[in-house]
Design an enzyme around this catalytic site. Structure first.
Site, mmCIF file in Angstrom:
data_model
loop_
_atom_site.group_PDB
_atom_site.id
_atom_site.type_symbol
_atom_site.label_atom_id
_atom_site.label_comp_id
_atom_site.label_asym_id
_atom_site.label_seq_id
_atom_site.Cartn_x
_atom_site.Cartn_y
_atom_site.Cartn_z
ATOM 1 N N GLU A 83 0.822 -1.218 -0.020
ATOM 2 C CA GLU A 83 -0.127 0.130 -0.086
ATOM 3 C C GLU A 83 0.685 1.389 0.081
ATOM 4 O O GLU A 83 0.554 2.439 -0.580
ATOM 5 C CB GLU A 83 -0.958 -0.057 1.263
ATOM 6 C CG GLU A 83 -2.194 -0.817 1.184
ATOM 7 C CD GLU A 83 -2.019 -2.209 1.310
ATOM 8 O OE1 GLU A 83 -0.879 -2.696 1.858
ATOM 9 O OE2 GLU A 83 -2.799 -3.003 1.241
ATOM 10 N N HIS A 152 -9.488 -5.001 10.704
ATOM 11 C CA HIS A 152 -10.130 -4.908 9.503
ATOM 12 C C HIS A 152 -11.309 -4.038 9.220
ATOM 13 O O HIS A 152 -12.063 -3.965 8.291
ATOM 14 C CB HIS A 152 -10.313 -6.303 8.786
ATOM 15 C CG HIS A 152 -9.337 -6.869 8.279
ATOM 16 N ND1 HIS A 152 -8.212 -7.324 8.993
ATOM 17 C CD2 HIS A 152 -9.040 -7.285 7.192
ATOM 18 C CE1 HIS A 152 -7.113 -7.821 8.313
ATOM 19 N NE2 HIS A 152 -7.690 -7.989 7.065
#
Lengths: 349, 383
Positions: A83, A152
């Site tokens: 990322e 998450h």
């Protein structure tokens, strides 16, 4: 208080989907997101999509299904799980004038890219004295509700709305997702676009024909007289549900969908609260130093003499997101909590 | 400009001594490089003085000792080839063509600065000269550099259906080599055939940490690039002719093949990491040893040997650079503080609420010319 967006609003493409009339199609939220991206990619070659599994896999949540076949691998780009690298790379490309759409499989994973998305994208224009901007869209799943466990399940707007230079868009339904994402892709500034994994499969009526929804333009989803419910994203749907329950108890709620929290459409909120004299803010992020706290503060500031009670707030509980479905449902800003807050705010508790 | 030479930049190929054969270049070009190196050194010396006089605030990192790197690398590529660097960026800005005035005034926080005083020492941006910063977080510019190169390739190949014709120079320090983002950037560049050269200005120290104390395989740094399939080169960064020669070949190879490269550019910074660094981590003897190998002195001797310059013309160069920097200081002193309204400009391109859009720096046409950032260098990418 005044918004200088009259030039924006005079654009004939900016239209309210619920007022467009004509033919609508019932499609899933994810299809609306895909349609927005595909339409903009057909229109502008500078636009491309990159992220983990967006091409050959059709997207981890099938949002980009079929896009590789239409646009090819030069414009629909599978990245490694990296990322910080691909977010930074896309920001460099945006500074050069391309218009990347970066898909974070989950906004929770954007935290490892915090430096590029918070230190480079929103500050490029300012630090360069107006020489370089960053026309980029970051999008992906945000918020809890799918039993994904604590790491998450971030609602990152609680963190990122603190940063000047970004626009933050959190749609609550398919039609808004399409119109707001098209605006985001055409916007010259960095936009954080937050989808809810829980909404992706929800169907909604999306009008045929092209439309864009301006930023900073809230929609009154339900007209009411006794309490103003302000929310954005998935919890707007909880507010509408709560409003039906409360109506049966004789409490008439107005529900405002902010759609974007940066910019924030205060005039619409203030006008409503001046009418109802009562406000409840519903925000899926944690309460401390949150966008909900900011909105409540603004309402107190601008409606001080109009309010019959302090602004009540409903958030996710101030704990890490639990896995157990029972605990997680209680953790969220759910219908029960909203009803309790409205009863308290209207002195019906 | 597109040479079709095969690269010799692989491995430790650059062991050139001081006395090098001069490349077949006009003497005006060689003299220009000498002037640029002198300019950077003079500029940085004055910069340190201004810092001590408190005319420059915040963090300030000077480039003294490494002048040959910025000058040689910039000369090795075309103006349309983008450059991005870290926070020790004054040398790159000047070598790229930013005026001394705009560079110094930026550090003075004045409106005549390259970013109207909103960036500072670590954030030199010059769009007309394709300099994309000036970045303050160690290593953060490397994914951006890969992205800039991605964009030039995308523009050439996808939008204009042609061949890649640009290469991006992405500078980083040896301290950045231990940042994760650098490895991510190299992996992406290798994976996507991105024409970017990661130039590690290896001055031996990340702040006060000697390289072997913080970096594995520091005796063979190029292995870090090799791990990602990057073309590699080790270059003597204290020799401007070596830098130019090797970088020119490497840049052309990257352009032709649309592939990334990794350079271990060996150099030395004479001064501290920043202005507040007393350099207690190394000896004065070590510094003196490196100063004997000074890139400017060495280049001067070569040019004198080949009768490209004379003692008199060197003196003239030094006088003119002194004069230029003196003028930059005067300009920076006299340039006004930014108008308070500048606090609220350049936050968003699209004006919203109290924000007042954007204005450009003086050197780009004047802060008074209200202007909006336009993507793709003014080109419309619409189908």
């Amino acid at each position: 208080m005044s918004r200088s967006n009259s030039a924006v609003l005079s654009n004939p493409l900016f239209r309210e989907p619920t007022l467009m009339g004509g033919v609508t199609h019932e499609i899933e939220f994810r299809d609306a997101v895909r349609d927005a991206m595909s339409e903009e990619m057909r229109r502008d070659k500078r636009v491309f999509l990159l992220g983990e599994e967006v091409a050959q896999y059709d997207g981890a949540y099938k949002v980009s299904k079929g896009m590789l076949a239409e646009f090819g691998e030069r414009r629909i780009i599978d990245t490694p799980i990296s990322e910080s690298g691909f977010a930074g790379m896309a920001i460099g490309a945006a500074a050069m004038g391309l218009r990347p759409i970066v898909e974070f499989m989950s906004w929770s994973f954007s935290l490892v890219a915090a430096d590029p998305i918070l230190n480079n994208a929103p500050k490029m224009l300012y630090m360069s004295g107006g020489q370089l901007g960053c026309p980029i869209v970051f999008r992906g799943n945000d918020g809890a509700g799918g039993q994904l466990g604590s790491t998450h399940s971030w609602a990152v707007e609680g963190l990122f709305s603190n940063v000047p230079g970004v626009k933050i868009v959190i749609p609550s339904c398919a039609a808004d997702a399409k119109g707001l994402l098209k605006t985001a892709i055409r916007d010259d500034d960095p936009v954080f676009f937050m989808e809810s994994e829980r909404l992706l499969s929800i169907k909604g009526h999306v009008p045929e024909g092209e439309y864009l929804i301006p930023f900073g333009h809230a929609l009154v989803r339900r007209v009411g007289t006794q309490c103003t419910l302000c929310s954005w994203g998935r919890p707007v749907n909880f507010c509408l549900e709560a409003a039906e329950i409360l109506a049966k108890e004789g409490i008439d709620c107005e529900v405002i969908d902010l759609r974007t929290i940066r910019p924030l459409d205060l005039p619409t909120v203030v006008a409503s609260v001046r009418k109802t004299s009562c406000a409840v803010v519903v925000d899926q992020s944690w309460s401390f130093a949150s966008p909900g706290a900011e909105l409540a503060s603004q309402i107190h500031r601008h409606c001080f003499d109009d309010l019959d009670n302090f602004v009540h707030r409903v958030h996710s509980d101030d704990v890490p997101t639990p896995y157990s479905s029972k605990l997680e449902q209680e953790y969220l800003p759910n219908v029960r909590k909203i009803c309790e807050a409205v009863r308290s705010a209207t002195y019906r508790a | 400009m597109m040479a079709t030479t095969t690269p010799s930049g692989s491995g430790a190929n650059s062991t050139h001594g001081a006395a090098r054969k001069l490349p077949a270049l006009p003497s005006t070009t060689l003299t220009k490089w000498l002037r640029e190196m002198h300019l950077i050194r003079e500029f940085e010396v004055r910069c340190m003085q201004s810092y001590q006089e408190k005319k420059i605030g915040g963090f300030c990192h000077v480039y003294i000792g490494q002048e040959a790197v910025a000058v040689g690398c910039t000369a090795a590529v075309n103006l349309e080839d983008p450059i991005i660097t870290a926070y020790r960026d004054h040398g790159h800005a000047l070598a790229r063509g930013m005026s001394s005035r705009a560079c110094m005034a930026e550090m003075y926080g004045k409106v005549g600065g390259c970013a109207k005083g909103k960036g500072g020492s670590m954030h030199m941006f010059d769009r007309p000269h394709n300099l994309y910063g000036g970045h303050g977080i160690v290593g953060a510019q490397t994914p951006l550099g890969a992205g800039i190169a991605f964009a030039t390739k995308y523009e050439d190949e996808v939008m204009n259906a042609g061949r890649n014709r640009r290469v991006t120079l992405c500078f980083l320090g040896d301290g950045a080599v231990n940042q994760g983002s650098v490895y991510e950037a190299m992996n992406l560049a290798g994976l996507f055939d991105i024409p970017v050269i990661f130039i590690v200005e290896n001055n031996g120290y990340s702040m006060g940490t000697e390289i072997s104390r913080g970096t594995t395989m520091s005796h063979e740094l190029t292995i870090k690039g090799r791990a990602h399939g990057l073309k590699e080169a080790t270059i003597d960064g204290m020799d401007v002719l070596a830098v130019y020669h090797d970088m020119h070949e490497l840049a052309n190879w990257c352009r032709e093949n649309s592939r990334p490269a990794f350079v271990d550019m060996k150099c030395y910074r004479y001064k501290g990491h920043s202005m507040s660094d007393p350099r207690k981590y190394r000896t004065r003897e070590e510094e003196e040893r490196h100063e004997l190998n000074d890139a400017i002195g060495k280049f001067e001797r070569t040019l004198l040997d080949h009768a490209v310059v004379t003692d008199a013309s060197i003196k003239e160069i030094m006088n003119s650079t002194r004069e230029e920097v003196r003028d930059a200081l005067k300009f920076s002193n006299e340039s006004p503080e930014p108008d308070m309204s500048e606090l609220y400009t350049d936050v968003f391109v699209e004006p919203w609420g109290r924000f007042t859009g954007s204005s450009l720096p003086e050197f780009m046409g004047g802060a008074a010319n209200a202007c909006r950032f336009h993507a793709t260098n003014g080109k419309e990418g619409l189908v």
